[in-house]
Design a protein around this motif. Structure first.
Motif, PDB file in Angstrom:
ATOM      1  N   LEU A   8       0.822  -1.207   0.000  1.00 28.61           N
ATOM      2  CA  LEU A   8       0.000   0.000   0.000  1.00 28.61           C
ATOM      3  C   LEU A   8       0.859   1.261   0.000  1.00 28.61           C
ATOM      4  O   LEU A   8       1.956   1.269   0.549  1.00 28.61           O
ATOM      5  CB  LEU A   8      -0.907  -0.001   1.232  1.00 28.61           C
ATOM      6  CG  LEU A   8      -1.836  -1.214   1.342  1.00 28.61           C
ATOM      7  CD1 LEU A   8      -2.443  -1.287   2.722  1.00 28.61           C
ATOM      8  CD2 LEU A   8      -2.901  -1.156   0.270  1.00 28.61           C
ATOM      9  N   PRO A   9       0.350   2.355  -0.563  1.00 26.55           N
ATOM     10  CA  PRO A   9       1.091   3.618  -0.523  1.00 26.55           C
ATOM     11  C   PRO A   9       1.133   4.180   0.896  1.00 26.55           C
ATOM     12  O   PRO A   9       0.367   3.756   1.769  1.00 26.55           O
ATOM     13  CB  PRO A   9       0.301   4.533  -1.461  1.00 26.55           C
ATOM     14  CG  PRO A   9      -1.067   3.972  -1.489  1.00 26.55           C
ATOM     15  CD  PRO A   9      -0.927   2.486  -1.264  1.00 26.55           C
ATOM     16  N   THR A  10       2.017   5.150   1.127  1.00 23.28           N
ATOM     17  CA  THR A  10       2.165   5.787   2.425  1.00 23.28           C
ATOM     18  C   THR A  10       2.007   7.290   2.271  1.00 23.28           C
ATOM     19  O   THR A  10       2.641   7.900   1.401  1.00 23.28           O
ATOM     20  CB  THR A  10       3.559   5.499   3.025  1.00 23.28           C
ATOM     21  OG1 THR A  10       3.752   4.084   3.084  1.00 23.28           O
ATOM     22  CG2 THR A  10       3.704   6.086   4.412  1.00 23.28           C
ATOM     23  N   MET A  11       1.164   7.889   3.105  1.00 21.80           N
ATOM     24  CA  MET A  11       1.044   9.347   3.159  1.00 21.80           C
ATOM     25  C   MET A  11       2.152   9.860   4.073  1.00 21.80           C
ATOM     26  O   MET A  11       2.283   9.388   5.209  1.00 21.80           O
ATOM     27  CB  MET A  11      -0.307   9.767   3.737  1.00 21.80           C
ATOM     28  CG  MET A  11      -1.484   9.515   2.850  1.00 21.80           C
ATOM     29  SD  MET A  11      -2.989  10.128   3.686  1.00 21.80           S
ATOM     30  CE  MET A  11      -3.987  10.492   2.261  1.00 21.80           C
ATOM     31  N   GLY A 117      -4.607  17.428   0.914  1.00 23.39           N
ATOM     32  CA  GLY A 117      -4.499  18.866   0.715  1.00 23.39           C
ATOM     33  C   GLY A 117      -3.647  19.578   1.744  1.00 23.39           C
ATOM     34  O   GLY A 117      -3.479  20.795   1.668  1.00 23.39           O
ATOM     35  N   LEU A 118      -3.084  18.849   2.700  1.00 23.38           N
ATOM     36  CA  LEU A 118      -2.257  19.485   3.728  1.00 23.38           C
ATOM     37  C   LEU A 118      -0.903  19.901   3.166  1.00 23.38           C
ATOM     38  O   LEU A 118      -0.361  19.241   2.268  1.00 23.38           O
ATOM     39  CB  LEU A 118      -2.057  18.537   4.907  1.00 23.38           C
ATOM     40  CG  LEU A 118      -3.303  18.185   5.712  1.00 23.38           C
ATOM     41  CD1 LEU A 118      -2.951  17.211   6.827  1.00 23.38           C
ATOM     42  CD2 LEU A 118      -3.947  19.437   6.279  1.00 23.38           C
ATOM     43  N   PRO A 119      -0.327  20.979   3.710  1.00 25.76           N
ATOM     44  CA  PRO A 119       0.997  21.416   3.249  1.00 25.76           C
ATOM     45  C   PRO A 119       2.042  20.315   3.428  1.00 25.76           C
ATOM     46  O   PRO A 119       2.036  19.604   4.428  1.00 25.76           O
ATOM     47  CB  PRO A 119       1.324  22.602   4.166  1.00 25.76           C
ATOM     48  CG  PRO A 119       0.016  23.046   4.720  1.00 25.76           C
ATOM     49  CD  PRO A 119      -0.873  21.831   4.754  1.00 25.76           C
ATOM     50  N   GLY A 120       2.907  20.164   2.451  1.00 25.74           N
ATOM     51  CA  GLY A 120       4.003  19.206   2.535  1.00 25.74           C
ATOM     52  C   GLY A 120       3.613  17.765   2.280  1.00 25.74           C
ATOM     53  O   GLY A 120       4.451  16.870   2.405  1.00 25.74           O
ATOM     54  N   PHE A 121       2.354  17.500   1.921  1.00 24.06           N
ATOM     55  CA  PHE A 121       1.912  16.130   1.685  1.00 24.06           C
ATOM     56  C   PHE A 121       2.652  15.509   0.503  1.00 24.06           C
ATOM     57  O   PHE A 121       2.820  16.118  -0.537  1.00 24.06           O
ATOM     58  CB  PHE A 121       0.405  16.086   1.401  1.00 24.06           C
ATOM     59  CG  PHE A 121      -0.049  14.785   0.803  1.00 24.06           C
ATOM     60  CD1 PHE A 121      -0.175  13.656   1.589  1.00 24.06           C
ATOM     61  CD2 PHE A 121      -0.305  14.675  -0.550  1.00 24.06           C
ATOM     62  CE1 PHE A 121      -0.586  12.445   1.041  1.00 24.06           C
ATOM     63  CE2 PHE A 121      -0.721  13.477  -1.110  1.00 24.06           C
ATOM     64  CZ  PHE A 121      -0.856  12.359  -0.309  1.00 24.06           C
ATOM     65  N   VAL A 122       3.108  14.272   0.707  1.00 23.70           N
ATOM     66  CA  VAL A 122       3.711  13.466  -0.360  1.00 23.70           C
ATOM     67  C   VAL A 122       3.149  12.059  -0.198  1.00 23.70           C
ATOM     68  O   VAL A 122       3.017  11.566   0.926  1.00 23.70           O
ATOM     69  CB  VAL A 122       5.256  13.425  -0.241  1.00 23.70           C
ATOM     70  CG1 VAL A 122       5.853  12.470  -1.254  1.00 23.70           C
ATOM     71  CG2 VAL A 122       5.849  14.805  -0.369  1.00 23.70           C
ATOM     72  N   GLU A 123       2.823  11.417  -1.314  1.00 26.44           N
ATOM     73  CA  GLU A 123       2.398  10.021  -1.236  1.00 26.44           C
ATOM     74  C   GLU A 123       3.480   9.154  -1.856  1.00 26.44           C
ATOM     75  O   GLU A 123       3.844   9.341  -3.016  1.00 26.44           O
ATOM     76  CB  GLU A 123       1.071   9.791  -1.948  1.00 26.44           C
ATOM     77  CG  GLU A 123       0.582   8.361  -1.764  1.00 26.44           C
ATOM     78  CD  GLU A 123      -0.845   8.179  -2.193  1.00 26.44           C
ATOM     79  OE1 GLU A 123      -1.728   8.270  -1.322  1.00 26.44           O
ATOM     80  OE2 GLU A 123      -1.073   7.970  -3.406  1.00 26.44           O
ATOM     81  N   LEU A 124       3.998   8.232  -1.042  1.00 25.35           N
ATOM     82  CA  LEU A 124       5.011   7.307  -1.527  1.00 25.35           C
ATOM     83  C   LEU A 124       4.335   6.068  -2.078  1.00 25.35           C
ATOM     84  O   LEU A 124       3.373   5.563  -1.484  1.00 25.35           O
ATOM     85  CB  LEU A 124       5.954   6.905  -0.391  1.00 25.35           C
ATOM     86  CG  LEU A 124       6.732   8.031   0.271  1.00 25.35           C
ATOM     87  CD1 LEU A 124       7.595   7.475   1.397  1.00 25.35           C
ATOM     88  CD2 LEU A 124       7.576   8.782  -0.735  1.00 25.35           C
ATOM     89  N   PRO A 125       4.817   5.541  -3.195  1.00 25.64           N
ATOM     90  CA  PRO A 125       4.203   4.339  -3.756  1.00 25.64           C
ATOM     91  C   PRO A 125       4.456   3.117  -2.866  1.00 25.64           C
ATOM     92  O   PRO A 125       5.373   3.096  -2.039  1.00 25.64           O
ATOM     93  CB  PRO A 125       4.888   4.182  -5.113  1.00 25.64           C
ATOM     94  CG  PRO A 125       6.139   4.972  -5.027  1.00 25.64           C
ATOM     95  CD  PRO A 125       5.917   6.042  -4.007  1.00 25.64           C
TER      96      PRO A 125
END
Length: 139
Positions: A8-11, A117-125
């Motif tokens: 699963l991806p990670t926020m 939508g939060l600042p700095g959000f990245v989703e890792l695969p």
């Protein structure tokens, strides 16, 4: 249905990471969301609310400080459960030296989509682990 975190991806945020194991968007008939949260030492998220979902937090490991609504801030430790009614401001901060690990649920599910939508959000695969680098000696 069996779900493994590695698939699963990670926020990822500046304060930590979330791995959503079950959500209505990823499990066909799911009506709630269930995930694991890791808050890095000395970090936390600011007060926010979920207008359309109740949240339950369960502390798996670590120590922290929690706010819920207008009640005074309180300490949390492994084994504690926190209920946050929909539309209630709340925050969680790690006060320990190791990650604060929580299980989080939203009822009804889907509220996790607002986190994108939060600042700095990245989703890792899936299969990519987040890394954390402390701000040593900085305040």
């Amino acid at each position: 249905m069996h779900r493994q975190p590695k698939d699963l991806p990670t926020m990822v945020f500046d304060w930590g990471a979330i791995k959503w194991l079950v959500t209505p968007g990823t499990v066909g008939d799911a009506t709630s969301s269930f995930g694991e949260v890791a808050i890095n030492p000395g970090k936390g998220h600011e007060r926010h609310e979920h207008p359309d979902a109740d949240e339950v937090l369960y502390v798996v490991e670590g120590t922290g400080r929690q706010t819920v609504g207008d009640a005074p801030e309180f300490d949390v430790v492994a084994g504690d459960a926190i209920w946050v009614p929909r539309g209630t401001l709340h925050s969680t901060f790690n006060t320990g030296w190791k990650p604060l690990r929580l299980i989080a649920t939203y009822t009804p599910g889907g509220e996790e989509n607002a986190l994108r939508g939060l600042p700095g959000f990245v989703e890792l695969p899936a299969g990519t682990d987040p890394t954390w680098s402390p701000d040593v000696g900085r305040s």
